[in-house]
Scaffold this motif. Sequence first.
Motif, mmCIF file in Angstrom:
data_model
loop_
_atom_site.group_PDB
_atom_site.id
_atom_site.type_symbol
_atom_site.label_atom_id
_atom_site.label_comp_id
_atom_site.label_asym_id
_atom_site.label_seq_id
_atom_site.Cartn_x
_atom_site.Cartn_y
_atom_site.Cartn_z
ATOM 1 N N SER A 1 6.474 11.603 -5.271
ATOM 2 C CA SER A 1 5.088 11.234 -5.536
ATOM 3 C C SER A 1 5.080 10.388 -6.807
ATOM 4 O O SER A 1 5.414 10.882 -7.888
ATOM 5 C CB SER A 1 4.204 12.465 -5.732
ATOM 6 O OG SER A 1 2.977 12.064 -6.325
ATOM 7 N N ALA A 2 4.699 9.133 -6.637
ATOM 8 C CA ALA A 2 4.673 8.238 -7.797
ATOM 9 C C ALA A 2 3.591 8.677 -8.759
ATOM 10 O O ALA A 2 3.680 8.447 -9.967
ATOM 11 C CB ALA A 2 4.430 6.808 -7.332
ATOM 12 N N ILE A 3 2.566 9.361 -8.235
ATOM 13 C CA ILE A 3 1.444 9.748 -9.085
ATOM 14 C C ILE A 3 1.735 11.026 -9.872
ATOM 15 O O ILE A 3 1.513 11.076 -11.082
ATOM 16 C CB ILE A 3 0.141 9.855 -8.246
ATOM 17 C CG1 ILE A 3 -0.317 8.429 -7.936
ATOM 18 C CG2 ILE A 3 -0.935 10.638 -8.979
ATOM 19 C CD1 ILE A 3 -1.635 8.317 -7.234
ATOM 20 N N GLY B 140 0.781 -1.232 0.000
ATOM 21 C CA GLY B 140 0.000 0.000 0.000
ATOM 22 C C GLY B 140 0.815 1.286 0.000
ATOM 23 O O GLY B 140 0.261 2.362 -0.192
ATOM 24 N N VAL B 141 2.133 1.200 0.205
ATOM 25 C CA VAL B 141 2.926 2.447 0.199
ATOM 26 C C VAL B 141 3.090 3.010 -1.207
ATOM 27 O O VAL B 141 3.427 4.178 -1.376
ATOM 28 C CB VAL B 141 4.330 2.303 0.832
ATOM 29 C CG1 VAL B 141 4.255 1.903 2.275
ATOM 30 C CG2 VAL B 141 5.208 1.349 0.062
ATOM 31 N N GLY B 142 2.836 2.167 -2.201
ATOM 32 C CA GLY B 142 2.917 2.656 -3.581
ATOM 33 C C GLY B 142 4.074 2.078 -4.381
ATOM 34 O O GLY B 142 4.523 2.690 -5.351
ATOM 35 N N LYS B 143 4.531 0.900 -4.011
ATOM 36 C CA LYS B 143 5.677 0.301 -4.713
ATOM 37 C C LYS B 143 5.423 0.129 -6.197
ATOM 38 O O LYS B 143 6.228 0.529 -7.027
ATOM 39 C CB LYS B 143 6.044 -1.072 -4.121
ATOM 40 C CG LYS B 143 6.687 -1.007 -2.764
ATOM 41 C CD LYS B 143 7.052 -2.385 -2.247
ATOM 42 C CE LYS B 143 5.852 -3.304 -2.116
ATOM 43 N NZ LYS B 143 4.784 -2.788 -1.248
ATOM 44 N N SER B 144 4.278 -0.503 -6.529
ATOM 45 C CA SER B 144 4.081 -0.765 -7.955
ATOM 46 C C SER B 144 3.854 0.530 -8.719
ATOM 47 O O SER B 144 4.336 0.680 -9.842
ATOM 48 C CB SER B 144 2.970 -1.778 -8.211
ATOM 49 O OG SER B 144 1.838 -1.472 -7.487
ATOM 50 N N THR B 145 3.162 1.484 -8.101
ATOM 51 C CA THR B 145 2.953 2.776 -8.768
ATOM 52 C C THR B 145 4.298 3.462 -8.981
ATOM 53 O O THR B 145 4.588 4.008 -10.053
ATOM 54 C CB THR B 145 2.026 3.671 -7.916
ATOM 55 O OG1 THR B 145 0.917 2.902 -7.465
ATOM 56 C CG2 THR B 145 1.533 4.863 -8.704
ATOM 57 N N ASP C 252 1.886 14.496 -2.247
ATOM 58 C CA ASP C 252 1.021 15.247 -3.153
ATOM 59 C C ASP C 252 -0.302 15.545 -2.463
ATOM 60 O O ASP C 252 -0.650 14.919 -1.466
ATOM 61 C CB ASP C 252 0.788 14.449 -4.456
ATOM 62 C CG ASP C 252 0.326 13.020 -4.175
ATOM 63 O OD1 ASP C 252 -0.655 12.842 -3.414
ATOM 64 O OD2 ASP C 252 0.943 12.068 -4.701
ATOM 65 N N ASN D 15 6.809 8.479 -0.092
ATOM 66 C CA ASN D 15 5.943 8.590 -1.268
ATOM 67 C C ASN D 15 4.643 9.338 -0.916
ATOM 68 O O ASN D 15 4.372 9.621 0.240
ATOM 69 C CB ASN D 15 5.640 7.166 -1.780
ATOM 70 C CG ASN D 15 4.946 7.170 -3.129
ATOM 71 O OD1 ASN D 15 5.158 8.066 -3.952
ATOM 72 N ND2 ASN D 15 4.095 6.173 -3.366
ATOM 73 N N LYS D 16 3.870 9.615 -1.927
ATOM 74 C CA LYS D 16 2.558 10.271 -1.796
ATOM 75 C C LYS D 16 2.679 11.722 -1.328
ATOM 76 O O LYS D 16 1.798 12.238 -0.638
ATOM 77 C CB LYS D 16 1.625 9.479 -0.850
ATOM 78 C CG LYS D 16 1.536 7.991 -1.227
ATOM 79 C CD LYS D 16 0.401 7.269 -0.554
ATOM 80 C CE LYS D 16 0.426 5.784 -0.911
ATOM 81 N NZ LYS D 16 -0.667 5.002 -0.360
ATOM 82 N N ARG E 171 -0.425 -5.494 -12.030
ATOM 83 C CA ARG E 171 0.448 -4.432 -11.573
ATOM 84 C C ARG E 171 1.276 -3.899 -12.732
ATOM 85 O O ARG E 171 1.626 -4.622 -13.631
ATOM 86 C CB ARG E 171 1.349 -4.953 -10.460
ATOM 87 C CG ARG E 171 0.563 -5.701 -9.391
ATOM 88 C CD ARG E 171 1.454 -6.376 -8.388
ATOM 89 N NE ARG E 171 1.956 -5.426 -7.424
ATOM 90 C CZ ARG E 171 3.216 -5.178 -7.212
ATOM 91 N NH1 ARG E 171 4.117 -5.802 -7.908
ATOM 92 N NH2 ARG E 171 3.582 -4.308 -6.305
ATOM 93 N N LYS F 112 -2.723 -8.813 -7.994
ATOM 94 C CA LYS F 112 -3.403 -7.819 -8.812
ATOM 95 C C LYS F 112 -2.615 -7.557 -10.089
ATOM 96 O O LYS F 112 -1.454 -7.924 -10.198
ATOM 97 C CB LYS F 112 -3.567 -6.542 -8.000
ATOM 98 C CG LYS F 112 -2.265 -6.136 -7.350
ATOM 99 C CD LYS F 112 -2.459 -5.040 -6.315
ATOM 100 C CE LYS F 112 -1.160 -4.874 -5.544
ATOM 101 N NZ LYS F 112 -0.948 -3.644 -4.898
HETATM 102 P P1 GDP Z 1 2.026 -1.326 -3.292
HETATM 103 O O1 GDP Z 1 1.127 -2.260 -2.568
HETATM 104 O O2 GDP Z 1 3.147 -0.843 -2.411
HETATM 105 O O3 GDP Z 1 2.519 -1.847 -4.602
HETATM 106 O O4 GDP Z 1 1.161 0.002 -3.578
HETATM 107 P P2 GDP Z 1 0.393 0.452 -4.903
HETATM 108 O O5 GDP Z 1 1.353 0.974 -5.903
HETATM 109 O O6 GDP Z 1 -0.534 -0.596 -5.322
HETATM 110 O O7 GDP Z 1 -0.402 1.724 -4.334
HETATM 111 C C1 GDP Z 1 -1.308 1.630 -3.259
HETATM 112 C C2 GDP Z 1 -2.272 2.798 -3.329
HETATM 113 O O8 GDP Z 1 -1.575 4.018 -3.122
HETATM 114 C C3 GDP Z 1 -2.971 2.906 -4.674
HETATM 115 O O9 GDP Z 1 -4.306 3.290 -4.450
HETATM 116 C C4 GDP Z 1 -2.200 4.015 -5.364
HETATM 117 O O10 GDP Z 1 -2.991 4.709 -6.302
HETATM 118 C C5 GDP Z 1 -1.820 4.906 -4.212
HETATM 119 N N1 GDP Z 1 -0.583 5.663 -4.495
HETATM 120 C C6 GDP Z 1 0.577 5.162 -4.976
HETATM 121 N N2 GDP Z 1 1.469 6.150 -5.141
HETATM 122 C C7 GDP Z 1 0.856 7.300 -4.774
HETATM 123 C C8 GDP Z 1 1.264 8.677 -4.741
HETATM 124 O O11 GDP Z 1 2.379 9.072 -5.091
HETATM 125 N N3 GDP Z 1 0.344 9.575 -4.273
HETATM 126 C C9 GDP Z 1 -0.897 9.209 -3.862
HETATM 127 N N4 GDP Z 1 -1.708 10.149 -3.434
HETATM 128 N N5 GDP Z 1 -1.317 7.920 -3.906
HETATM 129 C C10 GDP Z 1 -0.453 6.990 -4.361
#
Ligand code: GDP
Length: 323
Positions: A237-239, A60-65, A199, A196-197, A103, A101
């Motif tokens: 911010s990955a987004i 959930g921290v955003g690794k794949s993003t 934003d 991350n995040k 990814r 999922k």
């Molecule tokens: P993983 O489980 O670490 O691979 O995390 P995911 O990449 O699946 O991201 C988990 C959630 O965090 C998703 O809903 C993403 O859209 C969100 N997310 C990822 N990166 C960012 C970011 O830079 N900013 C924000 N606001 N949300 C993000």
Amino acid sequence: MDVTELAENVIAGNRRALARAITLIESARADHREDAAQLLSKLAQTGRQSLRIGLSGTPGVGKSTFIEALGLHLTGQGLRVAVLAVDPSSARSGGSILGDKTRMEQLSRDPMAFIRPSPSQTELGGVARRTREAVAVCEGAGFDVVLVETVGVGQSETLVAGMVDVFGLLLAPAGGDELQGVKRGIMETADIILVNKADGALEATATRTCADYAGALRLLRKRPEDPEDFPKAMLVSAITGKGLEQAWSEITALAEWRRETGHWDRRRAEQAQSWFAEDVRRGLLARLDADAATKAALAALSDDVASGRLPPSVAARQLLDQI
Ligand code: GDP
């Protein structure tokens, strides 16, 4: 296809050969292990080296993003990127946190990128070995960057840190107390912490979190072989893509520094030696396990230890004397 041909095709950059080669090294069959050994020897002769980057973070921290964004940024610069995963949950339960999922959809369609999910194995050590070998296959295939992703639980970080040149930890913005949640050992293995995040509504919290970690990193033991300002904490911010380019330039700057100071080669040499020792240990244990007489003696002595008839160290000596 024979191994020589497979190796040639991997080296030539053929994607199907690459996928086949990784399937081969993931197999536990004895004849496959033999082919895999030959394949790895041939690939090692290329002398190719990728920049190996480890990235850890809780779900959930955003690794794949983040990896998708970074990966696309790098392929956009003409770099070839491989993404591998070490998923400790696949080792424990046969299920998977990372693989369930869809990814990195965009990156997976990018011809400059190659994504491979975590091998499923019965134990983490097996997953680690196969991932390590997959890294070597990707290096032989000429990837510029190999990213190894892992879920931040248990020992998987340590394993991944032991197979990469630069290790990063991805964190989400969090309230003050959560700093405690990151184990000191993980902080110590990280070269770079990416919050991350950073934003929208989360930006202010992310900034505070980053400052907290920067402070915590300053308290850790300095690594004399690294530049003064490492390990460091940064906002990304990955987004939105914020901080992405800077994170990449910090990673490459550290890698370059380590290359120039000889630390890169030393680190790789030490890693190779520890894998060698580990493989010898595992191999010896497997051999003992396959030997009926030893197995029987082991079971009998183990009973003696359980019942208190023999102290553990005495029983161990008796067993070793019989081998
Ligand atoms: P993983 O489980 O670490 O691979 O995390 P995911 O990449 O699946 O991201 C988990 C959630 O965090 C998703 O809903 C993403 O859209 C969100 N997310 C990822 N990166 C960012 C970011 O830079 N900013 C924000 N606001 N949300 C993000």
